[in-house]
Each structure stands twice: as C-alpha cells, then as structure tokens.
Design an enzyme around this catalytic site. Structure first.
Site, short mmCIF file in Angstrom:
data_model
loop_
_atom_site.label_atom_id
_atom_site.label_comp_id
_atom_site.label_asym_id
_atom_site.label_seq_id
_atom_site.Cartn_x
_atom_site.Cartn_y
_atom_site.Cartn_z
CG HIS A 21 -1.89 1.13 1.24
ND1 HIS A 21 -3.25 0.95 1.07
CD2 HIS A 21 -1.72 2.47 1.39
CE1 HIS A 21 -3.86 2.12 1.13
NE2 HIS A 21 -2.96 3.06 1.32
CG HIS A 23 -1.02 7.05 -1.26
ND1 HIS A 23 -2.27 7.27 -1.81
CD2 HIS A 23 -1.22 6.29 -0.16
CE1 HIS A 23 -3.18 6.67 -1.06
NE2 HIS A 23 -2.57 6.06 -0.05
CD GLN A 116 -6.88 11.41 -0.98
OE1 GLN A 116 -5.75 10.99 -1.03
NE2 GLN A 116 -7.66 11.22 0.08
CG HIS A 174 -7.41 4.40 1.14
ND1 HIS A 174 -6.95 4.02 -0.09
CD2 HIS A 174 -6.40 5.07 1.74
CE1 HIS A 174 -5.70 4.44 -0.23
NE2 HIS A 174 -5.34 5.08 0.87
CD GLU A 177 -6.19 6.48 6.39
OE1 GLU A 177 -6.62 6.55 5.21
OE2 GLU A 177 -5.04 6.85 6.71
CG ASP A 273 -0.50 5.09 3.67
OD1 ASP A 273 -0.92 5.19 2.50
OD2 ASP A 273 -1.14 5.49 4.66
CD1 TRP A 279 -2.68 12.30 4.95
CD2 TRP A 279 -1.66 12.30 2.96
NE1 TRP A 279 -3.60 12.66 4.00
CE2 TRP A 279 -3.01 12.66 2.77
CE3 TRP A 279 -0.81 12.23 1.84
CZ2 TRP A 279 -3.54 12.95 1.51
CZ3 TRP A 279 -1.34 12.52 0.59
CH2 TRP A 279 -2.69 12.87 0.43
FE FE2 Z 1 -3.30 5.14 1.82
#
Ligand code: FE2
Length: 393
Positions: A21, A23, A116, A174, A177, A273, A279
């Site tokens: 996983h 991005h 997203q 996702h 979360e 991630d 993030w």
């Molecule tokens: Fe993610």
C-alpha cells in the site's frame, strides 16, 4: 563486484520486500506548499488538494522515479501504489502509467484507481475512475469513509465492486481509516465481495477503526472477512501517527488488529503508505521500518509473532497482490535480497544493509556492509551488534 566477506555474519537471503500500500503520486512532496500542522489525515487531504493543481506530468514522474530508486535500494521490488483519479486531466494516472513501464525491468508496480475526494462526493469521479481503468490501471480503489454519509459509503462500495466484477479486476479500498468505532464499511466490503463473486481478489486497507471497535462486534467481523477471503493491509508508520489525534490521554494507536486477524487466518500485509508527503514527514521506503513499527504497535514481540510480521512485508504482501512466482522455491523468479543479518528477526532488529538486490538474476542494487570500529576502555574492536561479540583475535 560484490563484497560478501561480511565479518561475523551468516547471510540470509530472502525474496524481495513487498509494499502492499503506497501513494507514489504524492511521495517526496513534503513541505509543498506547507507542512501538515495538525498531523491529521484530513489536513493531509486538504494539503494534497492545494498541491494538486500545481503538479505536472514531469514532476510527478520524476519524483516517482526518485522514489523507485529508494525502493530498489531497500530491496522492495513489488509495490501497489494508489493513484489519485480526482483530477479532470488524470495527470498522476498518466505519469504513473509511464513510470510503471519505465521501471518494469526492476519493479512490479501495480496501480489502484483511487478516488481520493470520494467516488460519489467528487462530481467527476465516475468518469475519471472509468477512464483510468480504460487506460490500464490495474485495481479498483475507493474511500467509503470519506463519502458524505455512511449510506453514501455503502453505495460507493456496491458500485465499485460491481465495476471490478464487470471488468474482472481486483479491489483495494481505503476502508474505515478513522478512529470511529462505528465506521463499519469493511463489513459491507466483505458482503459485496461475497455477493459479486470477488473472493480472494479484495483488499481492505488501513481498517484503523477496527482498533476502536467493540470486541463483540469484531468477533463477528473477522470471521466474515475470512469467509470473503479479504486481505487486510495495515500501515503502521502512518496509522500510529495519523490516528488518535483527537484523543487526549490515553491516545489510541489506530493500527488494525493485526495479531487477531492473522490468528483467524486472514491474510495480513503491510504498506509504507507515504514517504515525505502531506501525511508523513519521514521515511526512506524501507519495509523493515514498517515491520519494526508494526510489531511494536501490535505487541508482537514473541518469536513467532516477529516472524509473522516479517511475512507481512514479504510473502503475505505478494499473496494480497496476487503475485505469482514470488519466493525462493524452484520455478520462482530469481528475485532476492541479501541482508547483512543472521535471520529475519535480526533483520527486524537491525534493519541492516541490503548488500545485494537481485532481480531476474541480475544485481540491481548494492550497499557496502556496515562494520563500525569502536575504541572503548582501551581496546579497539569491530562491533557486529550480535550477542556474544567479544574481542576479536
Ligand atoms: Fe493510503
């Protein structure tokens, strides 16, 4: 030429690390246009939406290629990256499709069409997600907990699973979360997996709400996930930092129930991630960092538990991604990583040098062995970080 004469070490080899996983479109954008002050998921999403209009095909591609170099250096050769499809021009999709092709001799890169800003919430997502799949994106994504309401989240799962069934594609959403124990989209995802005949092709990512759920409810949920053949993906580095931000004390950890899912026979993999993005400010795309954090957060310090966590960043990841020919058995691809460690547990403890990363029998990354020499109490010795290290003759 490889220098394998590493002092005082038995060298284990193993198949490459798997990041289940990631991005890649946001990687290495830390501080652009500003840093995440609250440290929350929602400010990260806001920051990303501020950054997105300024991104170009070239900047996304070049940052992704830089990240891929880091990945290879760390021995990660199988990556599933979500790619944001909430862009009328699908710039990130086009850039990462180019990257997938450019790195194909070194990295197996799977792409997930990830809405997203919400599949139902963002007005053009239906069109852009379909277009991304038409262009060759591999997996159907989703983000039900970010839709406007719980019923909208349910509706998004139903529609996205139908798309996956019609196109015969895997699903990786996702899912839940958040720290909200009533965020139960994973239940709907399991039901739709069964109803749409997607058994073994569906992954629920993050699942952080499970950390906060009622135990009785979870005792019903985990068997349902097992029945549906859903893989669970935890992202320990990100979960421990993004979740619990609304808590005072005690602060929840936020990572999903890795130990209990594994005990129930659910396939659990891990993802990095994020690396240096809106993030998460840290990271070098090292899956041993991920497993190291995961075993701490999950209280998995038993011998078998640490080995299970090592599997979460290797074989379990390959299983979640449907990767065939992964491993060191006869008939598998000749892909492996040579670690300066004596065992998988040593690898988790030391997060050591990847002395050689081999792809299809070809060395594609090398790191010199680390052999610190320390002067202490009147003697100078080489330190190996193993029990029983004594003065060397
Ligand atoms: Fe993610």
């Amino acid at each position: 030429m490889l220098d394998l004469a590493v002092t005082n070490a038995v060298l284990p080899d193993g198949p490459p690390f798997v990041d289940a996983h990631f991005h890649m479109d946001s990687a290495l954008t830390y501080g652009m246009p500003r840093v995440n002050r609250s440290g929350t998921l929602l400010e990260g999403i806001q920051l990303w939406s501020e950054l997105k209009p300024s991104l170009t095909h070239e900047t996304i591609r070049d940052r992704a290629l830089a990240l891929c170099r880091w990945s290879v250096a760390r021995g990660t050769l199988l990556i599933r990256s979500h790619v944001d499809v909430c862009d009328p021009d699908l710039r990130a999709v086009k850039a990462l499709l180019e990257v997938r092709e450019l790195v194909r001799n070194e990295i197996d890169l799977q792409l997930v069409a990830f809405p997203q800003d919400g599949y139902l919430r963002w007005p053009e997502a239906e069109r852009t997600l379909a277009a991304a799949l038409d262009m060759g994106v591999d997996v159907v994504g989703g983000i039900p907990h970010f839709e406007r309401t719980m019923p909208d989240g349910t509706a998004s799962i139903e529609r996205l699973c139908r798309i996956a069934a019609e196109r015969r594609l895997p699903v990786d959403m996702h899912c839940d979360e958040s720290d909200d124990p009533l965020s139960r989209h994973i239940e709907v995802l399991a039901r739709e997996t069964i109803r749409q005949g997607l058994h073994g092709r569906v992954t629920g990512s993050h699942l952080t709400a499970m950390h906060s759920m009622d135990n009785y409810y979870v005792s019903k949920l985990i068997p349902l996930m097992r029945e549906a053949g859903i893989s669970a993906v935890a992202n320990p580095l990100i979960n421990i930092t993004l979740q619990g931000r609304h808590d005072t004390y005690p602060k929840r950890r936020g990572m999903t129930r890795v130990k209990e899912l594994l005990a129930a026979g659910v396939n659990v993999a891990c993802g990095h991630d994020c690396v240096m993005d809106p993030w998460y400010p840290l990271g070098s795309h090292d899956m041993l960092d991920v497993a190291h954090m995961g075993l701490h957060v999950g209280h998995m310090t038993g011998d078998a538990e640490m080995r299970a966590m090592f599997d979460c960043v290797t074989v379990n990841g390959a299983r979640a991604l449907g990767r065939e020919g992964y491993g060191l058995d006869a008939g598998c691809w000749a892909d492996l990583v040579l670690l300066q460690a004596r065992s998988p547990i040593d690898a988790l403890r030391l997060r050591p040098a990847r002395l050689a990363v081999i792809r299809r029998g070809r060395v594609i990354a090398e790191t010199a062995s680390a052999r610190p020499v320390v002067t202490l109490a009147g003697t100078t010795e080489e330190v190996t970080f193993h029990l029983g290290d004594g003065p060397r003759a």
